[in-house]
Structure formats: structure tokens, C-alpha cells
Design an enzyme around this catalytic site. Sequence first.
Site, PDB file in Angstrom:
ATOM      1  NE  ARG A   1      -7.488   4.373   0.833  1.00 18.53           N
ATOM      2  CZ  ARG A   1      -6.402   3.704   1.077  1.00 18.53           C
ATOM      3  NH1 ARG A   1      -5.506   3.970   0.373  1.00 18.53           N
ATOM      4  NH2 ARG A   1      -5.973   3.365   2.225  1.00 18.53           N
TER       5      ARG A   1
ATOM      6  CD  GLN B   1      -6.043  -0.185   4.366  1.00 23.08           C
ATOM      7  OE1 GLN B   1      -6.149   0.129   3.113  1.00 23.08           O
ATOM      8  NE2 GLN B   1      -4.535   0.133   4.933  1.00 23.08           N
TER       9      GLN B   1
ATOM     10  CE  LYS C   1      -0.318  -1.056   4.812  1.00 27.47           C
ATOM     11  NZ  LYS C   1      -0.934  -0.001   5.223  1.00 27.47           N
ATOM     12  CB  THR C   2       3.066   1.043  -1.155  1.00 25.07           C
ATOM     13  OG1 THR C   2       1.810   0.248  -0.932  1.00 25.07           O
ATOM     14  CG2 THR C   2       2.967   0.490  -2.597  1.00 25.07           C
TER      15      THR C   2
ATOM     16  CG  ASP D   1       1.417  -3.284  -1.267  1.00 23.16           C
ATOM     17  OD1 ASP D   1       1.129  -3.149  -0.143  1.00 23.16           O
ATOM     18  OD2 ASP D   1       1.426  -2.209  -1.982  1.00 23.16           O
ATOM     19  CD  GLU D   2      -3.269  -2.924  -0.730  1.00 19.57           C
ATOM     20  OE1 GLU D   2      -3.921  -3.535   0.282  1.00 19.57           O
ATOM     21  OE2 GLU D   2      -3.203  -1.751  -0.951  1.00 19.57           O
TER      22      GLU D   2
END
Length: 670
Positions: free
Chosen positions: A602, A246, A36-37, A215-216
Site C-alpha cells: 500500500r 493478494q 489493474k484497477t 476487480d480483486e
Amino acid sequence: MKIPRAGLLALNPEQRQAAEQIHGPVLILAGAGTGKTRVITTRIAWMLANDIQARHILAVTFTNKAASEMRERVATMVDQEEAKLLTISTFHSLCVRILRESIEKLGYKKTFSIYTQSDQLGLIKKIIVRKAGKEENLDPKMAQMLISRAKNRGIPVSESEDALISEVFRAYQAELKVLNAVDFDDLLILAVRVLEQSDEARAFWRRRYRYIMVDEFQDTNRLQMDLLRLLVGDDQHICVVGDDDQSIYGWRGAEVANILEFERFFSNPKVVKLEENYRSTNAVLSLANSLIRHNRNRREKTLRSSKGDGEMPRILAMPDAETEADAIADEILTATRIKNRPYEEFAVLFRMNTQSRLLEEAMRRREIPYRIIGGQSFFERREVKDLLAYLSMFLNQDDDVSLLRVINSPPRGIGDATVTAATEFSIEKNISVYEALEDLEFLSLLSSKSQGAVARFTRFVSGYRDSALTDSVNYGAMTEALLKELNYTDHLRKTCKDPEEASQREKNVRELIESMYHHQGRRPEKGLRGFLDSVALMQDREKEDENPAPGVSLITMHAAKGLEFHTVYIVGVEEGVLPHTRSVEEGTRDEERRLLYVGITRAMRQLTITWCRARRRYGEPLPCYPSSFLKEMAPEWMLQEDFEVLAKKPATEEVAKDYFARMREMLGSK
Ligand code: ATP
Ligand code: MG
């Protein structure tokens, strides 16, 4: 269309679709590690390649670290000069930018100052002194907390609270304006207000930022969402990326509803799904998926790994937290020595800041470089520093810095004017502040009320002096007595923004006392002075470490969002820690599960989750139990082991061979 210099070729077809769709609303909802990033950064490059001006592009993320990482990633793909014209920032710094330009519309001057928490507190104190009658009493930090809460909810401080606080609130806002200052909360509130109220400002900023990316997105709150809706122009060039699994800031008012209802705000978005995970092995992903499946109200999604099964994740039972920290540090040391792996590949994740202390100590003892991300070093924390300052002052009353730090924390009726006068007197007479406080000439300058408060303080200090100076003193117990006398826990509850923060700080205090008992057990002859010295030496080392030297990352699960590491350890996965005890009463168990999900995802290649059978509380071991989340995860994707059993096994031949080969190499022999 022009092809950007780099980037698009490194995307899969779905990612590419999302990156190329630069007009109209785009919603990318996808699991962890699906790029995504990377889509956002590549999309920026793609836009520039298609003659969209850099100054029209805005990308927003949550933390400074995330913003700087994004900037770095973009910089590798585009022209350096153009890169400088992009706006890649956090919500708060975006608001500063908007306000620097447009705040005049709200009657503030452009040159406004931004007040930090301590500036804010100073102002509140001043106002309380002015407003409060003789009988009235209002704790400044409590007022600060209430004011912040009221501002964020967009409501006046409730009249029912008490008349004084509403008066202070009104005066505070008025005075801020006179001082031409805004506080941290104001940044978002005023930016939203100016865009809402001024057609001109709104038109200006919409012309400026024509292409917006977030983002996020799952962690945006109501105010941030309002800001976006005001900023996005009629053509709705907005692209948000996020993962509902998340979302971990529910307690700060983030609204997953935003992501689930994106369609309501921005019509007919292009919805892109990404299912290929490029970060983790299949084993890590399967474990993560088997956990998050237990959450209700989530969008079902598929995640595939492109990396093969990989190593089995380990679930390791540890006898206690000290062994946990030592074992992890040993393992990292071995991997870096034998396999020559860089320290940066390793991260240790934990639920609470307090858990970092033992890890820090274990790393230091082995001289493993480390950095703490998203948290202060344990010994830098306010409450820890306060207590250490008290202890230093008991040993040395002439330590003005420590004395001034604690003289009114918690408040004991010695006003700022008295402290200033004492400081000035001490400078004039060339004595310490403490000596000034005992000086009859100085005391005669004070009101009898202040005299009383000062005398109580010096009596209190001398009461601890003798025992503090005795080497055999049980200083852990002494500090506990001090806490009681100060009513320190109460003080923390009153001065913290929310209960989460207060309980965090209370835990830090307990951690500190724990470490005193520990130290006392190992070095009984050195006394309190020895303990303080060892802490001071650590802080010195800390300073050297400040330049961004590479190292193992010690990081809370919250701060780890968006990052990735080759090898990840998640420590203290016990019932009551993760899920946190409070989550049961507050019904936030699902959010705790998402937090562990963030932690697990992660890991790129190796994952170890540890839990302890016991933890020390006031020197006494208390039994602990594995987190119920561990039972929810697929047993076929984990290796369950017990450290004590493993430790008894002899090292495998291969490891030993490797080790000796390395040793010979290091010693320069063949
Ligand atoms: P998170 O949900 O954790 O924020 P994310 O969806 O933002 O994750 P990224 O951080 O963008 O994912 O990507 C994860 C990793 O996969 C990065 O190392 C990234 O460079 C890599 N990656 C992403 N897309 C591709 C691709 N198409 N080919 C190769 N590697 C990729
Ligand atoms: Mg990301």
C-alpha cells in the site's frame, strides 16, 4: 476507432492492450500497484468511446469504498450523463438489482424487504418461542449462525444437529417468504437461483450486461463465481483482474482456484501480464517481493518500480504498544507541522481491530484528525457498548437505554413480552423501567417464572451499585468480575458467526478492560464515572468527525486492499499477531503472509513496520517477539532500528532548523 477524451494515453503498452481488448475473455494477472484497477476504469472509458452503451457495462468490486473510488475515477474520464448509466457496484448490490427485477420468477414479490442481522434475529427469536417445548432450549444467535452457514453451503441444517434447529430453519425460511423478506445471505443465493432456473431472467440479464469486469477477482467465492458464469453471455465479454498474492479471504470461502482456473470457465482468454509497478519505490517493492517469495503455489511474477530506489523501509522495535502509538502519532504530527504534509498521506495499518484503540487515543490526544476505514470505532462495537451499558446502569439504574440494551444480553429469561410490559408500565406511571421492575403492582402482573427472573435481575444490579459508586473502586477488576458472573465469553462464542469473530470480540473486551486499568492508573481519583465520562466525550467527538473530514487513515490490512498512501505504518508485527496464532493450527500461514504483502504494497514512498517487545494483558506486561515474517524479508532492503536508542539521540540539526523556521513562520516573524 474513436479516441476517448482521456485515459488511454496514460497507459503503458500492456495496459493499453488489456483496455482495448473489449471482446472475449480477458484475464489480467498482475502484482500490486501495476494499474489493474486503472485498466478497468480506462477500459470503461474506451468502451464508451467505441459506442458501447453505458447500460451494457458492469463493473463489480468488493467493498462500497472500492466501488465509489472506481466511480470517481471513471467520472473524470467520461461524460457525466453516460457515467450515470454505468453499473459499478459490489456483488451484494448487484444481486439486489437483479432480484428487484426478477425475483417474481421465484415466487417472491418485487417489493421484498431486506432483513438486517437484527431483524433476522428478532424473527428467529419469535420462531423459537413458538416452536420450542418446555424442556428445549436454543440460543437465537446460535440458530442465526447455523442457519447462515447452512444457507451458504447450500445444504439444509443437518438433521443430526438437533430436531429443533431444523424446524426453526424451515419455519424461518417459510416466514421470511410470508413477510416478503430476504436476508443478506439470500441476496446472492437467490440471484444465482433465479439466473439458474429462469431462462427468461438469464436471457434478460445477459442482454443487459454484455461487458463485465471484476476487480480483486482473487477474492471471489464459489457463489459469486456461479453468478458470473450465469451472467456472462455466450460471447464471453468478461475481463477479470486480480493478484493471487493478494488473496486474503480464504476464511470466508474465497477460492484462489477461481483465478488459477479461469481458463477452464472461459475459453481461450487473452492473458495480460503487467509488470511495471507505478505505486511504490523500488525499496518498498523489493521488500514486499522478498517476503511473498516464501509462499508456495503461486504464479511467479516480476515487479519493477518506475520510481527509483527511494527511502529505505524501517523496521522499528518498540518497548510497548503505548509507545508505538505515541511515537507514530508524534512522527505524523511533526511531518505535518514541519513539512506541511497533509494528514491524508498517512495510514496506519493493523491486523486486528482491537489494535486501533491505542492509536485512536494517541491521535485524539494530539488533535490529529483520523478516520477509521472498514471498521467501527472501538467504542461503537457491540461487546464494548454492552459492557459500557452495564457499567452506566450500575451508576444510574434509571438509564433506560442502557438497561434495555443489556436486560437480555446475555439472555436471562426475561422475555420480550415482560420487557414491553415493563416499558409500557413505566411510561404510564412516569417512572423508569428499572423502577417498574421493582414495582409490586407491576410484578403482580407477571407469571411467577417471570417474577423470579426479574427479581434476580434487580438483585444483580443492586449488587454492583454500591461499589460502582465508590470513587476508589478498582473498576477494571469489577468489570472482570462482572464478565465472569455474566459468563460473557460463553455468550460471545454462542452469538458470533464464526470463531474468528468471537475471538475478535473477546479481544475487544480485554482491550476495554486494559484501557480501564490504564485510566485508573492515571486518574485514580475520578472513579468509574470519570472513565465513562471520558469515553462519552470521545464518542461525541466521533460524531463531529463523521463528515468525511480528511485525516490519517487507521485501517485493517483487510480493508486496505486496493488503496494506496504516501506513508504507511504497519504496527504490531509480532509473532502471534501476524502471523496470527490461529494460522499455525489452521495452516493459513501463507494467507497471513499475503496479508502482510498487501499491507506493504500500500506504501507509495515511505514504509515503517513496528513491533513491540511487550504488550499489556490485564495491566501486566507480557513479552512479545518480532514476527517470523520479518526474518524472511531481505535485510538489504530494510533499516532495523530500536526506538529507545533513537529516542535518546538528539534531533538532527536539519530537523531542528526546519522546525524553528516553521515556528517563526507560524508566529508571523521573519
Ligand atoms: P492493487 O493490486 O493494489 O489493487 P492495482 O494493480 O489495481 O493495485 P492501481 O491502483 O490501478 O493498481 O494503480 C496503482 C497506482 O499507479 C495508481 O496511483 C495509478 O494511478 C498508477 N498508475 C497505474 N498505471 C499507470 C501508468 N501507466 N502511468 C502512471 N501511473 C499509473
Ligand atoms: Mg486495484
